[in-house]
Design a protein around this motif. Structure first.
Motif, PDB file in Angstrom:
ATOM      1  N   VAL A  69       0.869  -1.183   0.000  1.00  0.00           N
ATOM      2  CA  VAL A  69       0.000   0.000   0.000  1.00  0.00           C
ATOM      3  C   VAL A  69       0.902   1.230   0.000  1.00  0.00           C
ATOM      4  N   VAL A  70       0.831   2.032  -1.068  1.00  0.00           N
ATOM      5  CA  VAL A  70       1.741   3.175  -1.233  1.00  0.00           C
ATOM      6  C   VAL A  70       1.052   4.512  -0.979  1.00  0.00           C
ATOM      7  N   THR A  71      -0.174   4.468  -0.469  1.00  0.00           N
ATOM      8  CA  THR A  71      -1.004   5.670  -0.311  1.00  0.00           C
ATOM      9  C   THR A  71      -0.265   6.822   0.354  1.00  0.00           C
ATOM     10  N   ASP A  72       0.496   6.535   1.409  1.00  0.00           N
ATOM     11  CA  ASP A  72       1.140   7.599   2.176  1.00  0.00           C
ATOM     12  C   ASP A  72       2.632   7.730   1.890  1.00  0.00           C
ATOM     13  N   LEU A  73       3.141   6.992   0.893  1.00  0.00           N
ATOM     14  CA  LEU A  73       4.566   7.077   0.574  1.00  0.00           C
ATOM     15  C   LEU A  73       4.848   8.270  -0.341  1.00  0.00           C
ATOM     16  N   PRO A  74       6.019   8.915  -0.205  1.00  0.00           N
ATOM     17  CA  PRO A  74       6.373   9.991  -1.135  1.00  0.00           C
ATOM     18  C   PRO A  74       6.656   9.424  -2.527  1.00  0.00           C
ATOM     19  N   PRO A  75       6.578  10.259  -3.581  1.00  0.00           N
ATOM     20  CA  PRO A  75       6.750   9.761  -4.962  1.00  0.00           C
ATOM     21  C   PRO A  75       8.016   8.922  -5.162  1.00  0.00           C
ATOM     22  N   ALA A  76       9.133   9.339  -4.575  1.00  0.00           N
ATOM     23  CA  ALA A  76      10.414   8.652  -4.815  1.00  0.00           C
ATOM     24  C   ALA A  76      10.462   7.242  -4.240  1.00  0.00           C
ATOM     25  N   ARG A  77       9.547   6.927  -3.308  1.00  0.00           N
ATOM     26  CA  ARG A  77       9.569   5.602  -2.672  1.00  0.00           C
ATOM     27  C   ARG A  77       8.443   4.687  -3.155  1.00  0.00           C
ATOM     28  N   ARG A  78       7.741   5.102  -4.221  1.00  0.00           N
ATOM     29  CA  ARG A  78       6.576   4.326  -4.672  1.00  0.00           C
ATOM     30  C   ARG A  78       6.912   3.240  -5.681  1.00  0.00           C
ATOM     31  N   GLY A  79       8.032   3.389  -6.383  1.00  0.00           N
ATOM     32  CA  GLY A  79       8.314   2.436  -7.457  1.00  0.00           C
ATOM     33  C   GLY A  79       7.666   2.832  -8.770  1.00  0.00           C
ATOM     34  N   THR A  80       7.177   4.081  -8.837  1.00  0.00           N
ATOM     35  CA  THR A  80       6.619   4.606 -10.093  1.00  0.00           C
ATOM     36  C   THR A  80       7.483   5.777 -10.546  1.00  0.00           C
ATOM     37  N   ALA A  81       7.392   6.124 -11.808  1.00  0.00           N
ATOM     38  CA  ALA A  81       8.050   7.329 -12.328  1.00  0.00           C
ATOM     39  C   ALA A  81       7.034   8.073 -13.180  1.00  0.00           C
ATOM     40  N   MET A  82       7.097   9.400 -13.148  1.00  0.00           N
ATOM     41  CA  MET A  82       6.113  10.191 -13.893  1.00  0.00           C
ATOM     42  C   MET A  82       6.801  11.065 -14.930  1.00  0.00           C
ATOM     43  N   MET A  83       6.237  11.050 -16.120  1.00  0.00           N
ATOM     44  CA  MET A  83       6.710  11.936 -17.180  1.00  0.00           C
ATOM     45  C   MET A  83       5.669  13.031 -17.367  1.00  0.00           C
ATOM     46  N   PHE A  84       6.089  14.272 -17.128  1.00  0.00           N
ATOM     47  CA  PHE A  84       5.144  15.384 -17.127  1.00  0.00           C
ATOM     48  C   PHE A  84       4.899  15.907 -18.540  1.00  0.00           C
ATOM     49  N   GLN A  85       3.749  16.532 -18.695  1.00  0.00           N
ATOM     50  CA  GLN A  85       3.328  17.077 -19.995  1.00  0.00           C
ATOM     51  C   GLN A  85       4.324  18.110 -20.517  1.00  0.00           C
ATOM     52  N   SER A  86       4.931  18.891 -19.599  1.00  0.00           N
ATOM     53  CA  SER A  86       5.842  19.972 -20.012  1.00  0.00           C
ATOM     54  C   SER A  86       7.268  19.488 -20.263  1.00  0.00           C
ATOM     55  N   TYR A  87       7.539  18.200 -19.940  1.00  0.00           N
ATOM     56  CA  TYR A  87       8.882  17.577 -20.017  1.00  0.00           C
ATOM     57  C   TYR A  87       9.809  18.074 -18.912  1.00  0.00           C
ATOM     58  N   ALA A  88       9.747  19.382 -18.547  1.00  0.00           N
ATOM     59  CA  ALA A  88      10.492  19.933 -17.407  1.00  0.00           C
ATOM     60  C   ALA A  88      11.981  19.595 -17.450  1.00  0.00           C
ATOM     61  N   LEU A  89      12.606  19.772 -18.606  1.00  0.00           N
ATOM     62  CA  LEU A  89      14.050  19.530 -18.731  1.00  0.00           C
ATOM     63  C   LEU A  89      14.825  20.755 -18.245  1.00  0.00           C
ATOM     64  N   PHE A  90      16.034  20.519 -17.714  1.00  0.00           N
ATOM     65  CA  PHE A  90      16.867  21.627 -17.246  1.00  0.00           C
ATOM     66  C   PHE A  90      17.621  22.225 -18.436  1.00  0.00           C
ATOM     67  N   PRO A  91      17.388  23.496 -18.759  1.00  0.00           N
ATOM     68  CA  PRO A  91      17.987  24.078 -19.974  1.00  0.00           C
ATOM     69  C   PRO A  91      19.518  24.177 -19.934  1.00  0.00           C
ATOM     70  N   HIS A  92      20.100  24.256 -18.721  1.00  0.00           N
ATOM     71  CA  HIS A  92      21.547  24.447 -18.594  1.00  0.00           C
ATOM     72  C   HIS A  92      22.314  23.127 -18.596  1.00  0.00           C
ATOM     73  N   LEU A  93      21.604  21.992 -18.565  1.00  0.00           N
ATOM     74  CA  LEU A  93      22.263  20.684 -18.554  1.00  0.00           C
ATOM     75  C   LEU A  93      22.173  20.028 -19.925  1.00  0.00           C
ATOM     76  N   ASP A  94      23.201  19.280 -20.296  1.00  0.00           N
ATOM     77  CA  ASP A  94      23.121  18.532 -21.548  1.00  0.00           C
ATOM     78  C   ASP A  94      22.205  17.326 -21.369  1.00  0.00           C
ATOM     79  N   THR A  95      21.958  16.624 -22.462  1.00  0.00           N
ATOM     80  CA  THR A  95      20.988  15.536 -22.465  1.00  0.00           C
ATOM     81  C   THR A  95      21.357  14.453 -21.453  1.00  0.00           C
ATOM     82  N   VAL A  96      22.602  14.058 -21.424  1.00  0.00           N
ATOM     83  CA  VAL A  96      22.998  12.956 -20.540  1.00  0.00           C
ATOM     84  C   VAL A  96      22.856  13.351 -19.065  1.00  0.00           C
ATOM     85  N   ASP A  97      23.164  14.604 -18.722  1.00  0.00           N
ATOM     86  CA  ASP A  97      23.023  15.046 -17.333  1.00  0.00           C
ATOM     87  C   ASP A  97      21.557  15.247 -16.947  1.00  0.00           C
ATOM     88  N   ASN A  98      20.722  15.647 -17.904  1.00  0.00           N
ATOM     89  CA  ASN A  98      19.278  15.700 -17.647  1.00  0.00           C
ATOM     90  C   ASN A  98      18.754  14.321 -17.267  1.00  0.00           C
TER      91      ASN A  98
END
Length: 364
Positions: A69-98
């Motif tokens: 039951v992951v109801t009260d776990l923070p996102p990083a401890r759930r075993g899921t990953a989320m890809m956001f609509q905006s992509y939210a990439l860091f403009p100052h980092l290259d692709t590999v560091d992103n």
């Protein structure tokens, strides 16, 4: 890569003050499933996704990932990953560091995290652009970087919030194919929010149609299209006509019902409907034929309102007494062999086998 786990929502509810965004949703998504949450804006699909991810708190109910039951776990401890609509990439980092960023936050050493990031970039076929920054990438390439960044944490499920909405139509189809191929390759569940029926039908093993914070239907795409559960699903998926009325009589395993304009139709008596009870049926637009005469109970005479050429088919919109919005798909060759004109009265017919009885909507 992990091979994922079942995801289960148990009576999950989300309230914002007095507003009810998600209403006691229960759903089981087997591991390795491509699941699309589909519905119009405001139906609760993105809120549901964010509650699975842990980015939105749950008012009532539980989310289970495998046995946990992951109801009260923070996102990083759930075993899921989320890809956001905006992509939210860091403009100052290259692709590999992103891509490697989440591993950096976990304290993974530079050479290990960069090697893992390159592995992920190879998976999405972008390893040759590892040193570029987001501004030097196309929209489709940025999307694949965001995908690689989400997958680097080795999730048991990947959550995608309208991932194709910013792409042009041609690129959407290409990336759609890549997403499905990647999901099959990884063997984990992808849960993908979309308002596009075409996208959901093309990608899904499981389509979950939402409306008003509830699930109207959860089934395989072919089941949803051929046997929509409710009038909402039939209308939202498109290519169906919905006829609504009240039962006038019963005979020989069928009911007769009348629409407000006084026209009568028949429906299968699957639900033991009594006289006066409301009834709704769906008939696919491509199952209706232009006839020489109306067949009682399985046809109507419609007045042509609009004609649209769609290439291999012609979509004809008609109106009839008690039926404001009725559509027929006519094969291109058949239409131009005997064209119709706006204002023309046309007899239409279907067979009893083409009638699908609908259930009341849970969101009504």
């Amino acid at each position: 890569m992990s091979k994922g786990a079942d995801i289960e929502l148990i009576q999950v509810t989300k309230r914002y003050g007095a507003a009810l965004a998600v209403d006691a949703v229960s759903l089981k998504i087997p591991k390795g499933t491509y699941c699309c949450l589909l519905g119009p804006s405001g139906c609760g699909k993105t809120t549901t996704l964010r509650m699975i991810a842990g980015h939105e708190s749950i008012t009532q109910g539980d989310v289970r990932l495998g046995p946990t039951v992951v109801t009260d776990l923070p996102p990083a401890r759930r075993g899921t990953a989320m890809m956001f609509q905006s992509y939210a990439l860091f403009p100052h980092l290259d692709t590999v560091d992103n891509v490697a960023f989440s591993l950096k936050m976990k304290g993974v050493d530079k050479s290990t995290r960069r090697a893992k990031a390159m592995e992920m970039l190879k998976l999405v076929q972008l390893d040759h652009l590892a040193e570029r920054r987001p501004a030097q990438l196309s929209g489709g390439q940025q999307q694949r970087v965001a995908l690689a960044r989400a997958l680097i944490t080795d999730p048991q499920a990947l959550l995608l919030d309208e991932p194709l909405s910013a792409l042009d139509p041609f690129l959407k189809i290409k990336v759609r194919q890549e997403l499905k191929k990647l999901q099959l390759q990884l063997g984990i569940s992808f849960i993908h929010v979309t308002h596009s029926q075409e996208e959901a039908m093309a990608l899904s093993d499981l389509v979950v149609v939402m409306n008003g914070g509830r699930i109207e239907q959860a089934a395989e795409p072919r089941e949803v299209f051929n046997r929509p559960a409710t009038a909402f699903v039939a209308r939202f998926m498109g290519d169906h006509n919905v006829l609504s009325g009240r039962v006038a009589g019963r005979a020989d395993g069928a009911v007769t019902f009348e629409v407000p304009g006084g026209v009568s139709f028949t429906a299968p008596d699957e639900a033991g409907l009594e006289p006066g009870a409301p009834v709704e049926i769906a008939v696919r637009t491509d199952r209706i034929r232009i006839a020489d005469a109306v067949i009682p109970g399985c046809g109507l005479t419609g007045l042509v309102q609009n004609i649209e050429y769609h290439g291999q088919k012609v979509q004809v919109a008609l109106a009839a007494p008690g039926v404001d919005d009725f559509a027929v798909q006519v094969p291109e060759s058949a239409f131009f062999a005997k064209p119709l004109s706006i204002g023309e009265a046309v007899p239409l017919a279907w067979t009893p086998d083409d009638i699908h009885l609908l259930k009341p909507s849970p969101s009504a």
